[in-house]
Scaffold this active site. Structure first.
Site, mmCIF file in Angstrom:
data_model
loop_
_atom_site.group_PDB
_atom_site.id
_atom_site.type_symbol
_atom_site.label_atom_id
_atom_site.label_comp_id
_atom_site.label_asym_id
_atom_site.label_seq_id
_atom_site.Cartn_x
_atom_site.Cartn_y
_atom_site.Cartn_z
ATOM 1 N N LYS A 111 -7.303 16.717 -14.788
ATOM 2 C CA LYS A 111 -6.146 15.737 -14.988
ATOM 3 C C LYS A 111 -6.675 14.629 -15.490
ATOM 4 O O LYS A 111 -5.879 14.185 -16.705
ATOM 5 C CB LYS A 111 -5.351 15.374 -13.537
ATOM 6 C CG LYS A 111 -4.743 16.885 -12.740
ATOM 7 C CD LYS A 111 -4.008 16.481 -11.729
ATOM 8 C CE LYS A 111 -5.111 15.887 -10.443
ATOM 9 N NZ LYS A 111 -5.926 16.904 -9.933
ATOM 10 N N CYS B 83 2.887 10.386 2.380
ATOM 11 C CA CYS B 83 1.668 10.747 2.419
ATOM 12 C C CYS B 83 0.621 10.004 3.081
ATOM 13 O O CYS B 83 -0.499 10.610 3.318
ATOM 14 C CB CYS B 83 1.421 11.140 0.836
ATOM 15 S SG CYS B 83 1.207 9.377 0.102
ATOM 16 N N MET B 84 0.976 8.832 3.495
ATOM 17 C CA MET B 84 -0.172 8.163 4.300
ATOM 18 C C MET B 84 0.261 7.143 5.204
ATOM 19 O O MET B 84 -0.539 6.274 5.763
ATOM 20 C CB MET B 84 -1.340 7.412 3.473
ATOM 21 C CG MET B 84 -0.691 6.473 2.200
ATOM 22 S SD MET B 84 -0.302 5.071 2.153
ATOM 23 C CE MET B 84 1.481 4.733 3.293
ATOM 24 N N MET C 20 -3.973 14.591 3.362
ATOM 25 C CA MET C 20 -2.833 15.028 4.055
ATOM 26 C C MET C 20 -2.686 15.940 5.193
ATOM 27 O O MET C 20 -1.771 15.903 5.846
ATOM 28 C CB MET C 20 -2.014 15.673 2.742
ATOM 29 C CG MET C 20 -1.625 14.998 1.611
ATOM 30 S SD MET C 20 -0.620 13.727 2.104
ATOM 31 C CE MET C 20 -1.524 12.327 1.622
ATOM 32 N N GLY D 77 -3.464 9.732 -1.913
ATOM 33 C CA GLY D 77 -3.246 10.663 -2.860
ATOM 34 C C GLY D 77 -2.412 10.014 -4.311
ATOM 35 O O GLY D 77 -2.429 10.857 -5.121
ATOM 36 N N GLN D 78 -2.242 9.033 -3.963
ATOM 37 C CA GLN D 78 -1.468 8.125 -5.390
ATOM 38 C C GLN D 78 -2.055 7.037 -5.759
ATOM 39 O O GLN D 78 -2.879 6.449 -4.794
ATOM 40 C CB GLN D 78 0.037 7.667 -4.673
ATOM 41 C CG GLN D 78 0.729 9.058 -4.444
ATOM 42 C CD GLN D 78 2.184 8.450 -4.223
ATOM 43 O OE1 GLN D 78 3.086 8.311 -4.990
ATOM 44 N NE2 GLN D 78 2.525 8.160 -2.920
#
Lengths: 768, 76
Positions: A83, A172-173, A357, A394-395
């Site tokens: 990515k 997500c967190m 996650m 995740g971000q």
């Protein structure tokens, strides 16, 4: 140019090229223009996940033309994942939003952005005047840059006076945050990625790191390749690429990681592997409430209550978690539990736990975070190079923006809204009356979308996220957002299912089309300059917020200049974190470095917190000081195994587990527009265990129908693909807006973190 | 009229000193890297002999860890 001059230019270019081959990113500002290579390389953190890889983007004639890993960045040391290598293509999709749109008689009409911003401001004023300030809200994400999130919080909490600020990082967190706060009293990991270079054992807890954090996982594999005896243990509910790469793959039944963690602790005591001195000096035993619910009903409320317990009570609590008893609950053989306990308990081995996650999207997400910390605290394997629990994100700025700036309903850039001192500090820095900032949180994310559905919230501004793909139980929340009397503004770079429900679409500048900062999983803040002009009338989310703030009458609080606003905002934000526990690096340092880890004290990053060798905030008379808690003692918490709210039964006999694939990031709105990535995985699918597939007569590629109590969907089957669920489970990646798996998921959440569980609900599987 | 290109890595902390030394040669144009411990240099001499003499002198400049010839031409 005469021949002599041409040869001199060639001589310069050859030396410059040799230099950039040896050290990518090297810059020679004084070179005559004609001899500078056409492509200018500039540093930036990657746009995608929370690892925060440093990239070098090659810019030529106003266009990003190449990308490579930044060897000067200690995160990735010159590597990038698939990515990252394709990241710049996200700027150039054919359907990029370049103009604003306003819904008129049900149709989206192209509108000058100035007029669209006028409309946003006037709708906010009208809604506040008719329904009160808690009828307006903003919903952002861990993709917000630090200045974006800071301006959103300042505008809504400080100026308007509502705590209706949330971000998709709640999805997500949030459990990682509440895990850190309940155990240590301070958020974010104590260690850093350098732990990988020192560890002997890596345990991945429900974390397919090989696909989700591939650059870090490559560092783990590199460590194992270079040091004999290094082991990777994959503890998961499904067999993945991480399991295949691991030395041992242990599968547990969904939700029973709680029992497995407690069983490891039981075994540590049983075999005398507890670090008694560490436990005595630096920890305190506590317990909280049990049978805490699942948040399935609107307005669900829960408040935990901590009570002190002693070591004897803690051991009594663990008596229910012998390896043999937990084998029955979890399916993990007692011998494997003992094996893991032995690795954690061996004083010669350094152990790092990783999770993301699997642990966080869990109706007992806070608890499983606490339990992983328990293991590291009982063995004293924490806050030292190579020893530590490490919660991944995740971000790109879930930590930097949502957690550190505090773009959640209960948070401020420093502290929580419930604390008077935190409100006073914010009011002073923001130049607003103290009374403006409400002392009570309003809606966490799930409850915010429920409030939109009910009509308690009338106006929602969504920036840089795609909730109409990512919210659970979408069959409720999508129609809720489209009801009469709701006004939804969406700032994004492409059309998405979320722009489909918008009344106003604002075109956003993407990543390096504006200046900003992200903060990654290891407390590293990384700056990127504006390298390109955004297309059409696209504008950064920060500047959109400033424009609307000015229209609402808050020019005094938003005096920033177009040229220097990012520096001005960042330096203002930095005031919140002054001090040894969270000091941020100055703007000019961020400009030079490929990311700087906070606390940044006396010109130096703090790589390991709570260890007085490395952390200047510690009491220097102690080896360790968990200064977020009284007496510097971290909490070891008795947290039991409690089952999932919805389990497979006769009508819905399978578990439904959802997640990601390496090629696509988040809701796929960017990676699906990158041709190579889209072609690699063009659509979502249902992973089936081969035994289940055979029993139902389903072959790879054939249609499968999934039905839950909330909806149904049809997709192709994947049998024998990259991942294999155990019998009785199916797995579906959520990136595909054409196959919205979140129509089927359950909106149950952890009562402490309010983070939904996307990994477990009951589903019926049929051949389509 | 030889023209040469060089990539130079000074000893740590000596970039400015090396730049000063090299810039003292009238035949040399020196460009420091902004963000790395590197210099690049282009030399232009009147004859092959003068070029060889310059090369000899360059080798005696102190605090250079690496001196790499990246380009050479001798136009008529």
């Amino acid at each position: 140019m005469i021949r002599r001059e041409l040869l001199k230019a060639m001589a310069l270019a050859s030396a410059a090229t040799a230099a950039s081959t040896l050290v990518p990113g090297v810059a020679f500002a004084e070179l005559p223009e004609e001899t500078n290579t056409d492509v200018q390389w500039k540093k930036t953190p990657c746009r995608f996940c929370g690892v925060g890889c440093g990239l070098l983007v090659g810019v030529q004639k106003g266009r990003a033309v190449a990308v490579k890993g930044d060897p000067a960045c200690s995160v990735n040391k010159g590597l990038a994942c698939v990515k990252g290598y394709h990241s710049i293509q996200v700027l150039y999709g054919n359907d990029r939003l370049k103009k604003a749109y306003v819904r008129k008689d049900g149709v989206m009409v192209e509108t000058p952005i100035k007029d669209a911003l006028d409309l946003v401001a006037s709708k906010m004023k009208e809604t506040i005047s008719q329904h009160g300030k808690d009828a307006v809200s903003i919903y952002g994400s861990g993709q917000w840059t630090i200045p974006d999130g800071y301006c959103a919080s300042k505008l809504f909490k400080g100026c308007i006076g509502t705590n209706n600020v949330e971000a998709n990082a709640r999805l997500c967190m949030a459990s990682a945050v509440t895990g850190f706060l309940t155990t240590f009293g301070k958020d974010e990991p104590m260690g850093c990625y350098e732990d990988i270079d020192h560890a002997d054992v890596f345990v991945t807890w429900g974390n397919n790191m090989a696909e989700m954090h591939p650059v870090l996982f490559s560092r783990v594999l590199d460590r194992r390749a270079k040091k004999p005896g290094v082991e990777i243990i994959d503890l998961a509910t499904r067999t993945t690429r991480t399991s295949h790469a691991a030395n041992h793959s242990f599968l547990f039944k969904p939700q029973t990681d709680l029992a497995v963690a407690n069983a490891i602790c039981h075994e540590l005591f049983e075999k005398g592997m507890v670090n008694e001195e560490f436990v005595k000096k630096y920890t305190a035993f506590k317990k909280g409430k049990t049978n805490i619910g699942y948040g399935l009903e609107d307005g669900f409320a829960f408040k935990d209550k901590m009570e002190s317990i002693d070591l004897k009570e803690f051991k009594t609590f663990l008596a229910d978690y012998t390896p043999e008893k937990v084998e029955v609950i979890s399916g993990v053989p007692a011998s494997d539990i003992r094996y893991m306990a032995k690795l954690f308990g061996d004083p010669r081995k350094k152990v790092v736990s990783f999770w993301c996650m699997g642990a966080n999207q869990h109706t007992r997400g806070t608890w499983i975070n606490n339990l992983i910390y328990n293991i590291h605290l009982l063995t004293g394997k924490i806050s030292q190079p190579g020893n530590g629990p490490f919660s991944l994100t995740g971000q790109p700025s879930a930590c930097g923006t949502v957690r550190e700036v505090g773009t959640l309903t209960h948070k401020l850039p420093y502290g929580v809204v419930m604390k008077e001192a935190a409100r006073r500090k914010a009011a002073e820095i923001w130049n607003v009356p103290y009374e403006n900032i409400p002392s009570k949180p309003t809606y966490h994310t799930v409850e915010m979308f429920r409030a939109l559905d009910r009509g308690d919230i009338k106006f929602m501004w969504i920036q840089v996220t795609n909730p109409m793909v990512t919210m659970p139980k979408l069959n409720r929340y999508r129609p809720g957002a489209q009801k009469d009397g709701r006004f939804v503004v969406v700032s994004d770079i492409y059309p998405t299912p979320t722009t489909d429900v918008a009344d106003v679409i604002l075109p956003s500048a993407c990543w390096i089309e504006r200046e900003g900062m992200y903060g990654n999983s290891e407390r590293r803040t990384a700056h990127f300059e504006q390298m390109l002009q955004p297309p059409g009338e696209a504008m950064s989310d920060t500047w959109q917020l400033i424009e609307v703030a000015k229209r609402l009458g808050y020019s005094k609080q938003f005096p920033y200049t177009a040229k220097d606003h990012i520096e001005q905002i960042y330096e203002e934000y930095r005031l919140f974190h002054k001090g040894k526990t969270h000091n941020m690096a100055p703007y000019e340092v961020l400009q030079k470095e490929s990311g700087v880890v906070w606390p940044y004290v006396d010109g130096k990053s703090t790589l390991w917190r709570y260890n007085s060798k490395y952390d200047p905030a510690c009491d220097a008379t102690k080896d360790f000081d968990f200064y977020g808690k009284p007496e510097g003692k971290a909490f070891i918490l008795a947290r039991p195994f409690e089952d999932a709210p919805e389990k497979p039964d006769q009508e819905y006999p399978f578990w439904l587990n959802t997640g990601r694939v390496i090629e696509h990031w988040h809701s796929g709105s960017m990676t699906r527009r990158i041709p190579t990535l889209h072609q690699a995985v063009p659509e979502a699918y249902v992973e089936l265990n081969p035994v289940d597939a055979k029993a139902m007569g389903i072959k790879h590629g054939e249609g499968v129908k999934l039905v839950t109590r909330r909806g149904k969907i049809e997709m192709p089957a994947s049998v024998g693909g990259r991942g294999t669920p155990p019998e009785g489970m199916v797995f579906v990646p959520f990136f595909d807006e054409n196959h919205l798996i979140n129509n089927l998921t359950l909106d149950a959440f952890c009562p402490i973190s309010k983070q939904p569980d996307y990994k477990k609900c009951a589903v019926r599987v049929e051949k389509a | 009229m030889p023209i040469c290109g060089y990539l130079i890595t000074p000893s740590p902390g000596k970039k400015d000193a090396v730049q000063k030394s090299l810039s003292s040669f009238p035949e040399a144009e020196v460009y420091p890297a902004e963000n790395q411990n590197m210099l690049i240099m282009v030399t232009e001499t009147d004859s092959k002999e003068q070029d060889q003499e310059l090369e000899h002198q360059l080798k005696s400049v102190e605090n250079i860890d690496c001196l790499a010839l990246t380009f050479g031409a001798n136009p008529a």
